[in-house]
Write an enzyme that holds these catalytic residues in place. Structure first.
Site, PDB file in Angstrom:
ATOM      1  N   ASP A  24      46.689  34.928  53.603  1.00 49.73           N
ATOM      2  CA  ASP A  24      46.880  35.986  54.584  1.00 49.73           C
ATOM      3  C   ASP A  24      46.758  35.419  55.993  1.00 49.73           C
ATOM      4  OD1 ASP A  24      44.150  35.697  55.183  1.00 49.73           O
ATOM      5  OD2 ASP A  24      43.551  37.307  53.849  1.00 49.73           O
ATOM      6  N   TRP A  54      51.559  40.227  23.478  1.00 49.93           N
ATOM      7  CA  TRP A  54      51.415  41.685  23.268  1.00 49.93           C
ATOM      8  C   TRP A  54      52.698  42.344  22.796  1.00 49.93           C
ATOM      9  CZ3 TRP A  54      46.726  41.082  22.720  1.00 49.93           C
ATOM     10  CH2 TRP A  54      45.856  40.582  23.688  1.00 49.93           C
ATOM     11  N   THR A  66      45.263  44.426  26.930  1.00 53.31           N
ATOM     12  CA  THR A  66      43.832  44.595  27.160  1.00 53.31           C
ATOM     13  C   THR A  66      43.579  45.092  28.575  1.00 53.31           C
ATOM     14  OG1 THR A  66      43.684  42.290  27.829  1.00 53.31           O
ATOM     15  CG2 THR A  66      43.180  42.768  25.527  1.00 53.31           C
ATOM     16  N   PRO A  67      43.889  46.365  28.832  1.00 50.39           N
ATOM     17  CA  PRO A  67      43.699  46.863  30.203  1.00 50.39           C
ATOM     18  C   PRO A  67      42.234  46.841  30.629  1.00 50.39           C
ATOM     19  CG  PRO A  67      44.371  48.640  28.730  1.00 50.39           C
ATOM     20  CD  PRO A  67      44.481  47.360  27.957  1.00 50.39           C
ATOM     21  N   LYS A  97      34.303  48.978  21.232  1.00 51.37           N
ATOM     22  CA  LYS A  97      35.691  49.224  21.638  1.00 51.37           C
ATOM     23  C   LYS A  97      36.025  48.507  22.937  1.00 51.37           C
ATOM     24  CE  LYS A  97      37.146  53.472  19.457  1.00 51.37           C
ATOM     25  NZ  LYS A  97      37.806  54.771  19.684  1.00 51.37           N
TER      26      LYS A  97
END
Lengths: 150, 150, 150, 150
Positions: A24, A54, A66-67, A97
């Protein structure tokens, strides 16, 4: 340290060059790019452990990826273009989970010293599409994936 | 509205459309984009509070921006393209050389219900360039900025 | 291999993995990422040819980089995550204050066949900051850089 | 060409703030971001013309979007953070299976003068997924979409 040595979790290293456009106006990596690279390192971790991509698991079992559920990152040193970073990742904890994926981003300098650039702990789930087509839902951790990645 | 009213911290809302290219193959916002928008909302917060843009403060006092030291985000619901998000931000805590900026990303739906999409707590510093030209360093929080933003 | 061999312009290959987050809801690379990679390949080309990084040239001669003036890209085949791409680049033409950098993005498949994914011709300049601090200006092509890159 | 005046093509304006993170170490917009915004402006154009979002058209007719085939951009002036840009877009030409979408990115300055920042001509197609699930294919331009957007 003991009679039965602790099992070291499987660790995978992902290498990332830093480019001009990743930086930046302060001439340092714009932090959002660290998350781009961590996300790639996360997927790379599973691929290196032998988990299929996936788009294949989606056909086989509905697993689409795998969010992230939660991420906590600490930025230690800045990096800039010309640097090459090593992203070390492993699964620090398996839950029912969800799981905790842990990352260390390091830079090995010309004099062989190593700088810690950033640390990150992510909570991720294994996800499938919801039946109504709207959004996603968590599924139980597939045991074969857990076995491959531990 | 009472004898000793609690001081509400100044809150600014930043509005962000979600675009097709912000979404990934799971058809939801790729999470790194939330950090792009939060970074914009952070800067926008200071602008709305009356702080000059960083390229002006750099000339006046050396202040080049508010880089991240630590971020902790919790992803609650997914968003997708076509959504418009509201990012509410305020400074939750002022420390000596850092501050906590807090964000809630919400989506107002067609039926006027509001979904919480994501929450994030950032620790940021006020930074100047180091004299040796390599990297950046934290400076004390400028009191006039603190006054404008509280 | 003949008496008067044609001079081949120097070509550099930049390798890029395609990641999940580089792809959009159509499950193909979101095209803007090709430009990210081409920009990195452009810089990489100069580094490989022996040109110092721009933050060094800025101190030595004021040269801050090679911003784009014009780009023309043709998208031939789609790519997706899991692919590895090779970006071949060379300078196709040197002009007084600009040059044409040409790219071919290819994918070598598992069966060794090669797909052309994208072609791009860019016109770039060598740039320095303007004296008034506002924006940038083109400078004549440094002959030592031209020599290194031809 | 005739006594009856030429119809002006429908033009839609998309407004985009420039953020700190959109700029590179040269302190100007990193050009790849212009393509992000043009892609958003393209989709926004169709929405404003009354075309449903692509996730709806996918269900109705298989149409998943308008991927790029060819893009040609000319960068005229630089922009930086704090700027607000207007992206004017219209369809300059309808072909059998593709169309040319044309963009002008402008900045209105404090003194009301207007700077042209960038121009771009894109060739896009209307696309559906291929039956074998691999990649995408062009479909004939839906006449109802052409009618809405002309």
């Amino acid at each position: 340290m003991t009679d039965t040595p602790p099992t070291q979790p499987r660790t995978v290293v992902y290498t990332q060059r830093v480019e001009f456009g990743d930086c930046d106006p302060a001439r340092i990596v714009w932090f959002t790019n660290f998350f781009r690279w961590i996300d790639a390192a996360s997927r790379h971790f599973f691929i290196q452990c032998g988990v299929p991509p996936w788009h294949e698991t989606e056909k086989a079992s509905g697993l689409i990826g795998t969010p992230l559920v939660d991420t906590h990152a600490r930025f230690v040193k800045t990096a800039s273009y010309g640097d090459t970073l090593q992203i070390h990742s492993h699964v620090a904890e398996w839950r029912d989970k969800s799981f905790v994926q842990r990352y260390r981003i390091q830079r090995e300098n010309a004099d062989r010293s190593v700088d810690l650039i950033m640390e990150c702990d992510e909570v991720r789930i294994f996800a499938a599409r919801r039946e109504d087509g709207k959004g996603i839902r968590a599924i139980a951790i597939p045991p074969e994936i857990k076995a491959l990645c531990s």
